[in-house]
Design a protein around this motif. Sequence first.
Motif, PDB file in Angstrom:
ATOM      1  N   TRP A   1     -21.507   7.928  21.384  1.00  0.00           N
ATOM      2  CA  TRP A   1     -21.646   7.399  19.954  1.00  0.00           C
ATOM      3  C   TRP A   1     -20.798   6.705  19.416  1.00  0.00           C
ATOM      4  CZ3 TRP A   1     -25.695   8.355  16.988  1.00  0.00           C
ATOM      5  CH2 TRP A   1     -25.713   8.547  15.634  1.00  0.00           C
ATOM      6  N   GLN A   2     -21.239   5.646  18.575  1.00  0.00           N
ATOM      7  CA  GLN A   2     -20.580   4.523  18.072  1.00  0.00           C
ATOM      8  C   GLN A   2     -19.956   4.452  16.554  1.00  0.00           C
ATOM      9  OE1 GLN A   2     -19.441   1.660  20.197  1.00  0.00           O
ATOM     10  NE2 GLN A   2     -20.379   3.511  21.758  1.00  0.00           N
ATOM     11  N   GLY A   3     -20.160   5.895  16.007  1.00  0.00           N
ATOM     12  CA  GLY A   3     -19.718   6.163  14.702  1.00  0.00           C
ATOM     13  C   GLY A   3     -20.753   6.279  13.806  1.00  0.00           C
ATOM     14  N   ASP A   4     -21.722   5.469  13.959  1.00  0.00           N
ATOM     15  CA  ASP A   4     -23.014   5.666  13.159  1.00  0.00           C
ATOM     16  C   ASP A   4     -24.461   5.355  13.711  1.00  0.00           C
ATOM     17  OD1 ASP A   4     -23.811   2.652  12.119  1.00  0.00           O
ATOM     18  OD2 ASP A   4     -21.676   2.804  12.165  1.00  0.00           O
ATOM     19  N   PRO A   5     -25.454   5.558  13.222  1.00  0.00           N
ATOM     20  CA  PRO A   5     -26.810   5.511  13.793  1.00  0.00           C
ATOM     21  C   PRO A   5     -27.067   3.993  13.909  1.00  0.00           C
ATOM     22  CG  PRO A   5     -27.027   7.285  12.323  1.00  0.00           C
ATOM     23  CD  PRO A   5     -25.731   6.596  11.922  1.00  0.00           C
ATOM     24  N   GLU A   6     -26.952   3.094  13.088  1.00  0.00           N
ATOM     25  CA  GLU A   6     -27.197   1.746  13.421  1.00  0.00           C
ATOM     26  C   GLU A   6     -26.318   1.132  14.269  1.00  0.00           C
ATOM     27  OE1 GLU A   6     -27.841  -2.306  10.514  1.00  0.00           O
ATOM     28  OE2 GLU A   6     -26.905  -0.401   9.714  1.00  0.00           O
ATOM     29  N   THR A   7     -25.234   1.273  14.392  1.00  0.00           N
ATOM     30  CA  THR A   7     -24.511   0.582  15.245  1.00  0.00           C
ATOM     31  C   THR A   7     -24.367   1.202  16.692  1.00  0.00           C
ATOM     32  OG1 THR A   7     -22.489   0.611  13.794  1.00  0.00           O
ATOM     33  CG2 THR A   7     -21.826   0.049  16.083  1.00  0.00           C
ATOM     34  N   THR A   8     -24.921   2.348  16.801  1.00  0.00           N
ATOM     35  CA  THR A   8     -24.973   3.128  17.979  1.00  0.00           C
ATOM     36  C   THR A   8     -26.371   2.555  18.708  1.00  0.00           C
ATOM     37  OG1 THR A   8     -23.768   5.216  17.516  1.00  0.00           O
ATOM     38  CG2 THR A   8     -25.305   5.197  19.261  1.00  0.00           C
ATOM     39  N   VAL A   9     -27.467   2.590  17.861  1.00  0.00           N
ATOM     40  CA  VAL A   9     -28.843   2.044  18.448  1.00  0.00           C
ATOM     41  C   VAL A   9     -28.549   0.447  18.723  1.00  0.00           C
ATOM     42  CG1 VAL A   9     -31.101   1.284  17.482  1.00  0.00           C
ATOM     43  CG2 VAL A   9     -30.177   3.507  17.237  1.00  0.00           C
ATOM     44  N   GLN A  10     -27.945  -0.286  18.044  1.00  0.00           N
ATOM     45  CA  GLN A  10     -27.794  -1.678  18.295  1.00  0.00           C
ATOM     46  C   GLN A  10     -27.033  -1.780  19.502  1.00  0.00           C
ATOM     47  OE1 GLN A  10     -29.397  -4.247  16.968  1.00  0.00           O
ATOM     48  NE2 GLN A  10     -30.339  -2.620  15.623  1.00  0.00           N
ATOM     49  N   ALA A  11     -26.112  -1.045  19.866  1.00  0.00           N
ATOM     50  CA  ALA A  11     -25.449  -1.066  21.307  1.00  0.00           C
ATOM     51  C   ALA A  11     -26.186  -0.649  22.472  1.00  0.00           C
ATOM     52  CB  ALA A  11     -23.990  -0.158  21.042  1.00  0.00           C
ATOM     53  N   GLU A  12     -26.927   0.382  22.173  1.00  0.00           N
ATOM     54  CA  GLU A  12     -27.952   0.728  23.151  1.00  0.00           C
ATOM     55  C   GLU A  12     -28.769  -0.390  23.616  1.00  0.00           C
ATOM     56  OE1 GLU A  12     -29.412   5.079  23.758  1.00  0.00           O
ATOM     57  OE2 GLU A  12     -30.540   4.380  22.392  1.00  0.00           O
ATOM     58  N   ILE A  13     -29.461  -1.000  22.410  1.00  0.00           N
ATOM     59  CA  ILE A  13     -30.364  -2.029  22.814  1.00  0.00           C
ATOM     60  C   ILE A  13     -29.673  -3.207  23.563  1.00  0.00           C
ATOM     61  CG2 ILE A  13     -31.846  -3.601  21.785  1.00  0.00           C
ATOM     62  CD1 ILE A  13     -32.464  -1.445  19.434  1.00  0.00           C
ATOM     63  N   ALA A  14     -28.527  -3.391  23.138  1.00  0.00           N
ATOM     64  CA  ALA A  14     -27.634  -4.389  23.770  1.00  0.00           C
ATOM     65  C   ALA A  14     -27.381  -4.072  25.419  1.00  0.00           C
ATOM     66  CB  ALA A  14     -26.439  -4.865  23.082  1.00  0.00           C
ATOM     67  N   TRP A  15     -27.020  -2.962  25.465  1.00  0.00           N
ATOM     68  CA  TRP A  15     -26.663  -2.440  26.732  1.00  0.00           C
ATOM     69  C   TRP A  15     -28.028  -2.533  27.522  1.00  0.00           C
ATOM     70  CZ3 TRP A  15     -23.048   1.814  28.161  1.00  0.00           C
ATOM     71  CH2 TRP A  15     -21.649   1.673  27.535  1.00  0.00           C
ATOM     72  N   THR A  16     -29.199  -2.197  27.401  1.00  0.00           N
ATOM     73  CA  THR A  16     -30.549  -2.242  28.033  1.00  0.00           C
ATOM     74  C   THR A  16     -30.410  -3.699  28.178  1.00  0.00           C
ATOM     75  OG1 THR A  16     -31.239  -0.386  26.916  1.00  0.00           O
ATOM     76  CG2 THR A  16     -32.740  -1.878  27.815  1.00  0.00           C
ATOM     77  N   THR A  17     -30.478  -4.589  27.350  1.00  0.00           N
ATOM     78  CA  THR A  17     -30.626  -6.139  27.661  1.00  0.00           C
ATOM     79  C   THR A  17     -29.767  -6.551  28.726  1.00  0.00           C
ATOM     80  OG1 THR A  17     -31.610  -6.300  25.553  1.00  0.00           O
ATOM     81  CG2 THR A  17     -30.795  -8.453  26.626  1.00  0.00           C
ATOM     82  N   THR A  18     -28.399  -6.165  28.401  1.00  0.00           N
ATOM     83  CA  THR A  18     -27.332  -6.356  29.476  1.00  0.00           C
ATOM     84  C   THR A  18     -27.901  -5.973  30.790  1.00  0.00           C
ATOM     85  OG1 THR A  18     -25.755  -6.748  28.037  1.00  0.00           O
ATOM     86  CG2 THR A  18     -24.893  -6.582  30.396  1.00  0.00           C
ATOM     87  N   ALA A  19     -28.236  -4.863  31.157  1.00  0.00           N
ATOM     88  CA  ALA A  19     -28.762  -4.416  32.372  1.00  0.00           C
ATOM     89  C   ALA A  19     -29.804  -4.994  33.018  1.00  0.00           C
ATOM     90  CB  ALA A  19     -28.813  -2.694  32.101  1.00  0.00           C
ATOM     91  N   LEU A  20     -30.876  -5.248  32.198  1.00  0.00           N
ATOM     92  CA  LEU A  20     -31.960  -5.850  32.615  1.00  0.00           C
ATOM     93  C   LEU A  20     -31.569  -7.393  33.132  1.00  0.00           C
ATOM     94  CD1 LEU A  20     -34.885  -4.770  30.121  1.00  0.00           C
ATOM     95  CD2 LEU A  20     -34.603  -4.048  32.548  1.00  0.00           C
ATOM     96  N   ASP A  21     -30.848  -8.234  32.146  1.00  0.00           N
ATOM     97  CA  ASP A  21     -30.426  -9.122  32.795  1.00  0.00           C
ATOM     98  C   ASP A  21     -29.704  -9.359  34.033  1.00  0.00           C
ATOM     99  OD1 ASP A  21     -31.767 -10.462  30.578  1.00  0.00           O
ATOM    100  OD2 ASP A  21     -29.763 -10.610  29.366  1.00  0.00           O
ATOM    101  N   TYR A  22     -28.617  -8.420  34.215  1.00  0.00           N
ATOM    102  CA  TYR A  22     -27.922  -8.380  35.327  1.00  0.00           C
ATOM    103  C   TYR A  22     -28.870  -7.928  36.758  1.00  0.00           C
ATOM    104  CZ  TYR A  22     -24.693  -6.574  38.729  1.00  0.00           C
ATOM    105  OH  TYR A  22     -23.848  -6.185  40.077  1.00  0.00           O
ATOM    106  N   LEU A  23     -29.911  -6.925  36.440  1.00  0.00           N
ATOM    107  CA  LEU A  23     -30.572  -6.793  37.698  1.00  0.00           C
ATOM    108  C   LEU A  23     -31.536  -7.672  38.129  1.00  0.00           C
ATOM    109  CD1 LEU A  23     -31.456  -2.622  36.713  1.00  0.00           C
ATOM    110  CD2 LEU A  23     -29.773  -3.734  38.596  1.00  0.00           C
ATOM    111  N   ARG A  24     -31.953  -8.316  37.206  1.00  0.00           N
ATOM    112  CA  ARG A  24     -32.921  -9.461  37.518  1.00  0.00           C
ATOM    113  C   ARG A  24     -32.215 -10.721  38.056  1.00  0.00           C
ATOM    114  NH1 ARG A  24     -35.884  -8.689  31.588  1.00  0.00           N
ATOM    115  NH2 ARG A  24     -37.557  -7.389  32.340  1.00  0.00           N
ATOM    116  N   SER A  25     -30.751 -10.725  37.800  1.00  0.00           N
ATOM    117  CA  SER A  25     -30.121 -11.910  38.362  1.00  0.00           C
ATOM    118  C   SER A  25     -29.741 -11.745  39.645  1.00  0.00           C
ATOM    119  CB  SER A  25     -28.726 -12.128  37.309  1.00  0.00           C
ATOM    120  OG  SER A  25     -27.772 -11.253  37.713  1.00  0.00           O
TER     121      SER A  25
END
Length: 264
Positions: A238-262
Amino acid sequence: MIGLGSYAFFWQQSDRVPEPLDLIGALERTRELDVDLFQICDYAPLLMMSSAELHEAALAARRLGIRIELGTKGVSPGHLMTFLRLAERFDAGLVRSMIYAPGFRPSLDDAEKMLRQVMPAYEVEGVTLALETYEHVSTADLVGLVERVGSHRIGICLDPANVVAGLELPRDAVERCAPLTRNVHAKDFAFSRQEGWVGFTYSGAPMGEGLHDYAHLFAAVDPEARGVNEIVEHWLPWQGDPETTVQAEIAWTTTALDYLRSIR
């Protein structure tokens, strides 16, 4: 295939955010990320959904062009048969489970007997049961159990992050389980010092930035050649508040997809 799982939407589907995503919402987000596979894993509302709600969710997956896998815990025959019926409803080819479930800790011998009861039905329906690596059962014991059951429809869901809590090395778990692996949970992990240097926190990390030698896993399992799906999930604190946590979760997903595809 590369897919997303419920744990990639852990906070977005939780009651800690103002408007939690429901199952169809998660499927729609998956489609927006150009992903064709979703694993409904440890998603408590699934067993409380009505027949009409299940039909609507399965229809949404087909409409969006998303294949479904399912995930649960435990090897009780009745429970596994419930998930086999759910797999039929969603046209799912795989059910991930664990030997233990809350309040349910069979011995390895009892687990073997239970699995022998249900595997003929899984074989008839063409559904694979993948038992996940985790800290409560050593990978050696898990491999032995799968080998003794001996069904061509049973295998391992490989998640090397889990075994660290059982004092196993992720690389050793990968090499031991690779031949029997039928599903991969793809996430990264790392240790960080707690404040005051009094111990460590073991938690998630953006894919490619932690300790997981995923290139080694990819080479050992050879998922593309063997048809083993890789399901993105996270251990995001948990990143302290809902908005920050959700944005981090979305960013981590994008990073993971980019990594696996690469790495293909």
